[in-house]
Design an enzyme around this catalytic site. Structure first.
Site, mmCIF file in Angstrom:
data_model
loop_
_atom_site.group_PDB
_atom_site.id
_atom_site.type_symbol
_atom_site.label_atom_id
_atom_site.label_comp_id
_atom_site.label_asym_id
_atom_site.label_seq_id
_atom_site.Cartn_x
_atom_site.Cartn_y
_atom_site.Cartn_z
ATOM 1 N N LYS A 1 89.296 35.760 46.789
ATOM 2 C CA LYS A 1 87.941 36.342 46.044
ATOM 3 C C LYS A 1 87.088 36.702 47.184
ATOM 4 C CE LYS A 1 86.592 37.121 41.904
ATOM 5 N NZ LYS A 1 87.367 37.478 40.871
ATOM 6 N N ASP B 1 85.290 43.046 40.581
ATOM 7 C CA ASP B 1 85.018 41.936 39.772
ATOM 8 C C ASP B 1 83.637 42.269 39.201
ATOM 9 O OD1 ASP B 1 85.540 39.057 38.721
ATOM 10 O OD2 ASP B 1 83.629 39.019 39.598
HETATM 11 P P1 NDP Z 1 81.164 43.960 35.020
HETATM 12 O O1 NDP Z 1 80.093 43.959 36.266
HETATM 13 O O2 NDP Z 1 81.746 44.973 34.718
HETATM 14 O O3 NDP Z 1 80.409 43.356 33.682
HETATM 15 C C1 NDP Z 1 79.616 42.118 33.671
HETATM 16 C C2 NDP Z 1 78.890 41.815 32.368
HETATM 17 O O4 NDP Z 1 78.367 40.619 32.482
HETATM 18 C C3 NDP Z 1 77.657 42.840 32.315
HETATM 19 O O5 NDP Z 1 77.365 43.135 31.038
HETATM 20 C C4 NDP Z 1 76.546 41.746 32.832
HETATM 21 O O6 NDP Z 1 75.175 42.306 32.452
HETATM 22 C C5 NDP Z 1 76.881 40.379 32.375
HETATM 23 N N1 NDP Z 1 76.487 39.389 33.314
HETATM 24 C C6 NDP Z 1 76.786 39.469 34.569
HETATM 25 N N2 NDP Z 1 76.277 38.247 35.037
HETATM 26 C C7 NDP Z 1 75.542 37.769 34.034
HETATM 27 C C8 NDP Z 1 74.536 36.789 34.225
HETATM 28 N N3 NDP Z 1 74.534 35.847 35.066
HETATM 29 N N4 NDP Z 1 74.111 36.472 33.092
HETATM 30 C C9 NDP Z 1 74.192 37.226 31.833
HETATM 31 N N5 NDP Z 1 75.000 38.345 31.924
HETATM 32 C C10 NDP Z 1 75.781 38.511 33.080
HETATM 33 O O7 NDP Z 1 82.265 42.601 35.250
HETATM 34 P P2 NDP Z 1 83.597 42.530 34.592
HETATM 35 O O8 NDP Z 1 83.590 42.871 33.041
HETATM 36 O O9 NDP Z 1 84.741 43.006 35.575
HETATM 37 O O10 NDP Z 1 83.626 40.778 34.641
HETATM 38 C C11 NDP Z 1 83.147 39.906 33.559
HETATM 39 C C12 NDP Z 1 83.855 38.521 34.211
HETATM 40 O O11 NDP Z 1 85.155 38.918 33.783
HETATM 41 C C13 NDP Z 1 83.501 37.796 35.402
HETATM 42 O O12 NDP Z 1 83.626 36.599 34.949
HETATM 43 C C14 NDP Z 1 84.722 38.341 35.951
HETATM 44 O O13 NDP Z 1 85.103 37.263 36.750
HETATM 45 C C15 NDP Z 1 86.002 38.251 34.990
HETATM 46 N N6 NDP Z 1 87.100 38.888 35.320
HETATM 47 C C16 NDP Z 1 86.959 40.246 35.544
HETATM 48 C C17 NDP Z 1 88.253 40.873 35.891
HETATM 49 C C18 NDP Z 1 88.306 42.467 36.118
HETATM 50 O O14 NDP Z 1 89.457 42.923 36.222
HETATM 51 N N7 NDP Z 1 87.360 42.957 36.183
HETATM 52 C C19 NDP Z 1 89.714 40.076 35.899
HETATM 53 C C20 NDP Z 1 89.507 38.859 35.403
HETATM 54 C C21 NDP Z 1 88.212 38.156 35.332
HETATM 55 P P3 NDP Z 1 74.191 42.982 33.492
HETATM 56 O O15 NDP Z 1 74.943 44.267 33.721
HETATM 57 O O16 NDP Z 1 73.047 42.741 33.072
HETATM 58 O O17 NDP Z 1 74.355 42.208 34.923
#
Ligand code: NDP
Length: 451
Positions: A124, A164
């Protein structure tokens, strides 16, 4: 945890006392492995090695903003375990990024990648850079500077990063372009690439779709389904958007989404038309989820209190909860609110969104609970399929990739379910996933002489 595992855990804390997220991830795995070490004492040395990253790279990322002002961020790549394949795992760009968060994510990735059945080790990386509010030009210059150091540490047979939080198609494009220029070769060194330069169909959808496939399998063990179920989803990024789409496909009704500023509750349900509006808002206009409540009638918006608590969202009365935002977004109290509302199933789309207290609460109350390392593995599995297509210099159709993804998720569910039963913890997907993921890596580490 028994005394043997406790001594391993204590040594992890003593080495890096200021890494709470990493400790949390390690503790959960060590807890699950107690019966494995009782049955296979020879694996204790593997446990002692598996909690230590093979390599940690940290570097400076200097860049200039549009006003010509100079900034310095910190970049990382954690190469945690390569026993069963090249390091594989995403890059996260978020101001909260530090070594503890990336080590927890890389550690979980080792077990997750093993569960997919594909030959991928765990890694990562990322940076404390905040892409929010930055222009395309600023994001591009940052990505180029980041890759100017990272490129020497990665490679198609060595370490293959993906996206991510904060790293989507736009960022992968800029990163790939700079890698190609520096390495002077076109290889599948990143996944999540655009379709025109080696990306796989269904990769953007994979984590969200895979999550819902896994949850569907888990619900089926209790003769339940998504049909007619109300569903709370947090986040509104990549994982949340496509989880929402697949829930709609399976006849469920998503009623919430969020971002770090707050959450929306739409009692009428988020349908395809509304979801398309949200995708445009988030992916093209890069706006805030509040605008959804301003645009559509009957939608309530609640602003967040300070991070990381998304508070309020988990008080909405639903049948199924899919946390898809970030780590530790459901605490013990919020879990109790879901239990009081008789939630049937909770499946983690994000990595470690439920605190240990929350997981305990779900398990104690008979809620079906899927840990992220099993239920969100569809993203990395489809990245593995992208690597295969790049090596073959071929691309599979949407249907082919989706079928392979679905088969992998069904298999991960079966493996976690059966392993939990075998080790005397029926229905405990946390234990099942940790043990099944561990056994394959442990065997490989032993066979390779524990190097
Ligand atoms: P994105 O950046 O596309 O979206 C993240 C979302 O979560 C946004 O809506 C963001 O809001 C919100 N968010 C992020 N940090 C915080 C925080 N500290 N508090 C509140 N809201 C938050 O990321 P992904 O959808 O790719 O990833 C989301 C989760 O899924 C993560 O935990 C990631 O590790 C996990 N994941 C992702 C994979 C992938 O293929 N993308 C694979 C496996 C797991 P804002 O825009 O306001 O920050």
């Amino acid at each position: 945890m028994d005394s043997t595992m406790k001594s391993v855990y204590d040594s992890v804390i003593a080495r890096d006392p200021n890494q709470p997220e990493f400790h949390q991830a390690v503790e959960e795995v060590l807890d699950s492995l107690v019966p494995v070490i009782q049955a296979h004492p020879e694996y204790l040395q593997v446990v002692r090695a598996i909690v230590e990253a093979e390599r940690i790279i940290q570097f400076r990322v200097p860049w200039y903003d549009d006003n010509g002002d100079f900034h310095v961020n910190r970049g990382f790549r954690i190469q945690f375990n390569s026993a069963i394949g090249p390091y594989k795992g995403g890059l996260r760009f978020h101001p909260s990024v530090n070594q503890s968060i990336l080590k927890f994510l890389a550690f979980e990735q080792v077990f997750k990648n093993s569960l997919t059945g594909l030959p991928m080790g765990g890694g990562k990386g990322g940076s404390d850079f905040d892409p929010k509010g930055k222009s395309d030009g600023e994001v591009m210059r940052f990505c180029q500077s980041f890759m100017m150091e990272l490129w020497r540490h990665i490679g198609a047979d060595l370490d293959v990063p993906a996206g991510d939080i904060g790293v989507g198609g736009r960022e992968i494009g800029y990163l790939f372009g700079m890698y190609k220029k520096l390495a002077n070769e076109f290889t599948g060194v990143l996944t999540g690439k655009g379709r025109s330069y080696g990306g796989s169909l269904i990769r953007p959808q994979a984590t969200g779709y895979g999550l819902v496939y896994f949850a569907r399998e888990m619900l089926a063990t209790k003769d339940k389904s998504f049909e007619g179920a109300t569903v709370a989803i947090s986040g509104s990024g990549n994982v949340a958007q496509f989880a929402c789409e697949k829930v709609i496909d399976l006849g469920g009704k998503p009623v919430t989404l969020s971002d770090s500023s707050g959450f929306i509750h739409d009692p009428a349900g988020i349908d395809r038309e509304k979801l398309a509006w949200i995708m445009d808002l988030k992916n093209n206009r890069r706006g805030r989820i509040k605008e959804f409540a301003d645009h559509f009638d009957g939608v309530e918006y609640t602003a967040s209190k300070p991070e990381p608590n998304l508070n309020g969202l988990w008080g909405v009365n639903v049948d199924i909860a899919l946390p898809c935002a970030t780590q530790n977004e459901i605490n013990g109290e919020e879990a109790q609110m879901l239990v009081d509302n008789e939630v049937t199933a909770v499946a983690e789309g994000a990595n470690m969104p439920c605190t240990p207290e929350a997981v305990e609460c779900f398990q104690a109350n008979g809620v079906l609970f899927a840990p992220g390392k099993a239920s969100n593995a569809g993203g990395v599995a489809t990245s593995g399929l992208e690597m295969s297509q790049n090596s073959l210099r071929m691309s599979w159709t949407r249907e082919e990739v989706d079928q392979k993804l679905e088969a992998i998720m069904v298999n991960i569910h079966k493996n976690a379910f059966e392993t939990a039963e075998k080790y005397g913890m029926p229905g405990n997907y946390v234990a099942g996933a940790n043990i099944a993921g561990f056994l394959k890596v442990a065997e490989a580490m032993q066979a390779q002489g524990m190097v």
